[in-house]
Enzyme design. Structure first.
Site, PDB file in Angstrom:
ATOM      1  N   GLY A 152       0.835  -1.208   0.000  1.00  0.00           N
ATOM      2  CA  GLY A 152       0.000   0.000   0.000  1.00  0.00           C
ATOM      3  C   GLY A 152       0.868   1.256   0.000  1.00  0.00           C
ATOM      4  O   GLY A 152       0.385   2.358   0.233  1.00  0.00           O
ATOM      5  N   GLY A 167       5.397   5.057  -2.470  1.00  0.00           N
ATOM      6  CA  GLY A 167       6.824   5.270  -2.754  1.00  0.00           C
ATOM      7  C   GLY A 167       7.471   3.996  -3.261  1.00  0.00           C
ATOM      8  O   GLY A 167       8.241   4.004  -4.230  1.00  0.00           O
ATOM      9  N   HIS A 182      18.622  -0.194  -0.983  1.00  0.00           N
ATOM     10  CA  HIS A 182      18.358  -1.571  -0.536  1.00  0.00           C
ATOM     11  C   HIS A 182      17.358  -2.241  -1.471  1.00  0.00           C
ATOM     12  O   HIS A 182      17.466  -3.411  -1.795  1.00  0.00           O
ATOM     13  CB  HIS A 182      17.811  -1.535   0.899  1.00  0.00           C
ATOM     14  CG  HIS A 182      16.691  -0.567   1.122  1.00  0.00           C
ATOM     15  ND1 HIS A 182      16.700   0.733   0.627  1.00  0.00           N
ATOM     16  CD2 HIS A 182      15.501  -0.696   1.748  1.00  0.00           C
ATOM     17  CE1 HIS A 182      15.595   1.347   0.975  1.00  0.00           C
ATOM     18  NE2 HIS A 182      14.841   0.514   1.650  1.00  0.00           N
ATOM     19  N   ASP A 216       9.123  -6.201   2.072  1.00  0.00           N
ATOM     20  CA  ASP A 216       9.077  -5.792   3.471  1.00  0.00           C
ATOM     21  C   ASP A 216      10.439  -5.186   3.774  1.00  0.00           C
ATOM     22  O   ASP A 216      11.477  -5.771   3.436  1.00  0.00           O
ATOM     23  CB  ASP A 216       8.749  -6.960   4.420  1.00  0.00           C
ATOM     24  CG  ASP A 216       8.221  -6.419   5.752  1.00  0.00           C
ATOM     25  OD1 ASP A 216       7.223  -5.651   5.708  1.00  0.00           O
ATOM     26  OD2 ASP A 216       8.806  -6.714   6.804  1.00  0.00           O
ATOM     27  N   SER A 217      10.414  -3.992   4.310  1.00  0.00           N
ATOM     28  CA  SER A 217      11.688  -3.269   4.457  1.00  0.00           C
ATOM     29  C   SER A 217      11.649  -2.421   5.716  1.00  0.00           C
ATOM     30  O   SER A 217      10.596  -2.271   6.352  1.00  0.00           O
ATOM     31  CB  SER A 217      11.924  -2.388   3.221  1.00  0.00           C
ATOM     32  OG  SER A 217      10.725  -1.770   2.788  1.00  0.00           O
ATOM     33  N   GLY A 238       9.203   8.137   3.424  1.00  0.00           N
ATOM     34  CA  GLY A 238       9.550   7.505   4.712  1.00  0.00           C
ATOM     35  C   GLY A 238      10.703   8.210   5.412  1.00  0.00           C
ATOM     36  O   GLY A 238      10.709   9.424   5.606  1.00  0.00           O
ATOM     37  N   TYR A 239      11.720   7.456   5.747  1.00  0.00           N
ATOM     38  CA  TYR A 239      12.874   7.966   6.508  1.00  0.00           C
ATOM     39  C   TYR A 239      13.940   8.609   5.618  1.00  0.00           C
ATOM     40  O   TYR A 239      14.999   9.014   6.109  1.00  0.00           O
ATOM     41  CB  TYR A 239      13.520   6.823   7.296  1.00  0.00           C
ATOM     42  CG  TYR A 239      12.684   6.235   8.401  1.00  0.00           C
ATOM     43  CD1 TYR A 239      11.832   5.151   8.162  1.00  0.00           C
ATOM     44  CD2 TYR A 239      12.734   6.743   9.692  1.00  0.00           C
ATOM     45  CE1 TYR A 239      11.068   4.598   9.172  1.00  0.00           C
ATOM     46  CE2 TYR A 239      11.966   6.189  10.725  1.00  0.00           C
ATOM     47  CZ  TYR A 239      11.137   5.114  10.448  1.00  0.00           C
ATOM     48  OH  TYR A 239      10.376   4.558  11.459  1.00  0.00           O
TER      49      TYR A 239
HETATM   50  O1  LIG Z   1      13.426   3.491   0.641  1.00  0.00           O
HETATM   51  C1  LIG Z   1      12.984   3.853   1.730  1.00  0.00           C
HETATM   52  N1  LIG Z   1      13.103   5.145   2.130  1.00  0.00           N
HETATM   53  C2  LIG Z   1      12.579   5.575   3.301  1.00  0.00           C
HETATM   54  N2  LIG Z   1      11.905   4.784   4.166  1.00  0.00           N
HETATM   55  C3  LIG Z   1      11.754   3.471   3.795  1.00  0.00           C
HETATM   56  C4  LIG Z   1      12.285   2.954   2.612  1.00  0.00           C
HETATM   57  N3  LIG Z   1      11.989   1.627   2.537  1.00  0.00           N
HETATM   58  C5  LIG Z   1      11.267   1.342   3.657  1.00  0.00           C
HETATM   59  N4  LIG Z   1      11.148   2.452   4.405  1.00  0.00           N
HETATM   60  C6  LIG Z   1      10.413   2.597   5.670  1.00  0.00           C
HETATM   61  C7  LIG Z   1       8.987   3.049   5.363  1.00  0.00           C
HETATM   62  C8  LIG Z   1       8.157   2.275   6.352  1.00  0.00           C
HETATM   63  O2  LIG Z   1       8.087   3.033   7.526  1.00  0.00           O
HETATM   64  C9  LIG Z   1       8.973   1.032   6.598  1.00  0.00           C
HETATM   65  C10 LIG Z   1       8.531  -0.054   5.682  1.00  0.00           C
HETATM   66  O3  LIG Z   1       7.496  -0.762   6.311  1.00  0.00           O
HETATM   67  P1  LIG Z   1       6.749  -1.844   5.398  1.00  0.00           P
HETATM   68  O4  LIG Z   1       5.760  -2.571   6.231  1.00  0.00           O
HETATM   69  O5  LIG Z   1       7.746  -2.655   4.626  1.00  0.00           O
HETATM   70  O6  LIG Z   1       6.039  -0.914   4.318  1.00  0.00           O
HETATM   71  P2  LIG Z   1       4.650  -0.140   4.398  1.00  0.00           P
HETATM   72  O7  LIG Z   1       3.886  -0.552   5.620  1.00  0.00           O
HETATM   73  O8  LIG Z   1       4.935   1.317   4.212  1.00  0.00           O
HETATM   74  O9  LIG Z   1       3.882  -0.662   3.086  1.00  0.00           O
HETATM   75  P3  LIG Z   1       3.563  -2.205   2.743  1.00  0.00           P
HETATM   76  O10 LIG Z   1       3.796  -3.034   3.964  1.00  0.00           O
HETATM   77  O11 LIG Z   1       2.108  -2.185   2.327  1.00  0.00           O
HETATM   78  O12 LIG Z   1       4.485  -2.594   1.618  1.00  0.00           O
HETATM   79  O13 LIG Z   1      10.336   1.348   6.322  1.00  0.00           O
HETATM   80 MG   LIG Z   2       3.732  -2.639   6.051  1.00  0.00          MG
END
Ligand SMILES: O=c1nc[nH]c2c1ncn2[C@H]1C[C@H](O)[C@@H](COP(=O)(O)OP(=O)(O)OP(=O)(O)O)O1
Ligand SMILES: [Mg+2]
Length: 201
Positions: free
Chosen positions: A12, A15, A185, A72-73, A158-159
């Site tokens: 969802g 980005g 990453h 997942d990141s 995000g960050y």
């Molecule tokens: O390139 C990035 N640049 C900045 N921040 C990032 C990046 N990649 C992951 N992040 C941060 C965003 C979120 O706070 C968390 C991922 O959490 P994560 O559960 O994998 O993603 P999400 O909940 O935003 O969307 P979804 O799970 O539907 O794929 O790490």
């Molecule tokens: Mg998520």
């Protein structure tokens, strides 16, 4: 010329969708957002990035009947013992509220000197050819950097504003999208995924 194959992105996060669309290119794969199918997000109950990505991919593949790609990141900060890590999306209390997530991160690192603010972004990608694919393709990528004392830049998501990339000498939010994708990453994980899936080459 065969039309691009459809693939649902089990995310969802706009980005991630933009970056993965740019990284995959539109010629071979047409990446569909799960929101196109009215798919609600699945609860991430996994204890690892891999488990969460598998959960998300399986959910989207089942619901759409398409091959699914999940990401997942998170951000893993050494001075915080790897936190926020798996909990990066909810670190500030909301879900995906970058302002609150960054505010909490900077609070937790208050007084920590530059040299001790090392961190890395970490990404696991999972591709399922079908919902019952017994051999998911799993790839990971890691991007080392450190956490700035204050946000810089307006790009990315995000960050990114507080993640300093020593290779480019700026924050991830100051990088052109193509440069971030080449270093990140997510870009590194997709490069590994391509090696493991001929159709992606
Ligand atoms: O390139 C990035 N640049 C900045 N921040 C990032 C990046 N990649 C992951 N992040 C941060 C965003 C979120 O706070 C968390 C991922 O959490 P994560 O559960 O994998 O993603 P999400 O909940 O935003 O969307 P979804 O799970 O539907 O794929 O790490
Ligand atoms: Mg998520």
């Amino acid at each position: 010329m065969t039309p691009p194959a459809e693939l649902v992105l089990a995310s969802g996060n706009a980005g991630k969708l933009a970056e993965l669309r740019a990284l995959l290119g539109a010629d071979r794969w047409r990446l569909r957002a799960q929101s196109d199918f009215g798919l609600a997000e699945v609860e991430e109950t996994g204890l690892t990035f891999v488990e969460n990505a598998l959960l998300k991919a399986r959910h989207a593949a089942r619901a759409t009947g398409l091959p699914a790609l999940a990401d997942d990141s998170g951000l893993c900060v050494d001075a915080l013992g790897g936190a926020p890590g798996l909990h990066s999306a909810r670190y500030g209390g909301g879900h995906g509220d970058a302002g609150r997530n960054i505010a909490r991160l900077l609070h937790e690192l208050d007084g920590v000197p530059d040299a001790a603010r090392t961190a890395r972004f970490y990404c696991v990608l999972v591709l399922l050819r079908a919902a019952d694919d017994p051999q998911p393709i799993i790839a990971e990528g890691s991007w080392p950097g450190r956490i700035l004392a204050a946000p810089r830049g307006t790009r990315g998501f995000g960050y990114d504003p507080v993640f300093f990339d020593p290779e480019h000498g700026c924050s991830a939010a100051e990088l052109e999208p193509a440069i971030k994708n080449a270093a990140s990453h997510r870009g590194r994980a997709l490069a590994v995924l391509r090696q493991r899936l001929p159709e992606l080459r």
